[in-house]
Design a protein around this motif. Structure first.
Motif: not given
Length: 84
Positions: A45-71
């Motif tokens: 959910e809520n994926a955003k790309i970095s200003p340089t285009g090198q990274y993608l940040a996305a929130s990932m719901p996991k049960g009752d928690q939410t993870m923020l992943g930087i790819i």
């Protein structure tokens, strides 16, 4: 005396190329996508790309928690993750 024009080999080659252009390509049937794939909840959910285009940040719901992943987009590997 040789007459100007196309040789038999050239005419045959042109006919072969024209035949390939005119003959319709065989269409292959597309792979069917199961209906459940359209109804399931998204993994990200809520994926955003970095200003340089090198990274993608996305929130990932996991049960009752939410993870923020930087790819890292280049090698498609997770370079960081936060749980909150």
């Amino acid at each position: 005396m040789k007459r100007p024009g196309l040789s038999c080999g050239t005419v045959a080659l042109l006919c072969a190329v024209f035949g390939m252009l005119v003959t319709p390509a065989r269409a292959t049937e597309p792979a069917l996508v199961p209906i459940k794939d359209f109804a399931r909840k998204g993994e990200y959910e809520n994926a955003k790309i970095s200003p340089t285009g090198q990274y993608l940040a996305a929130s990932m719901p996991k049960g009752d928690q939410t993870m923020l992943g930087i790819i890292d987009v280049k090698n498609r590997k997770v370079s960081g993750a936060l749980r909150f």
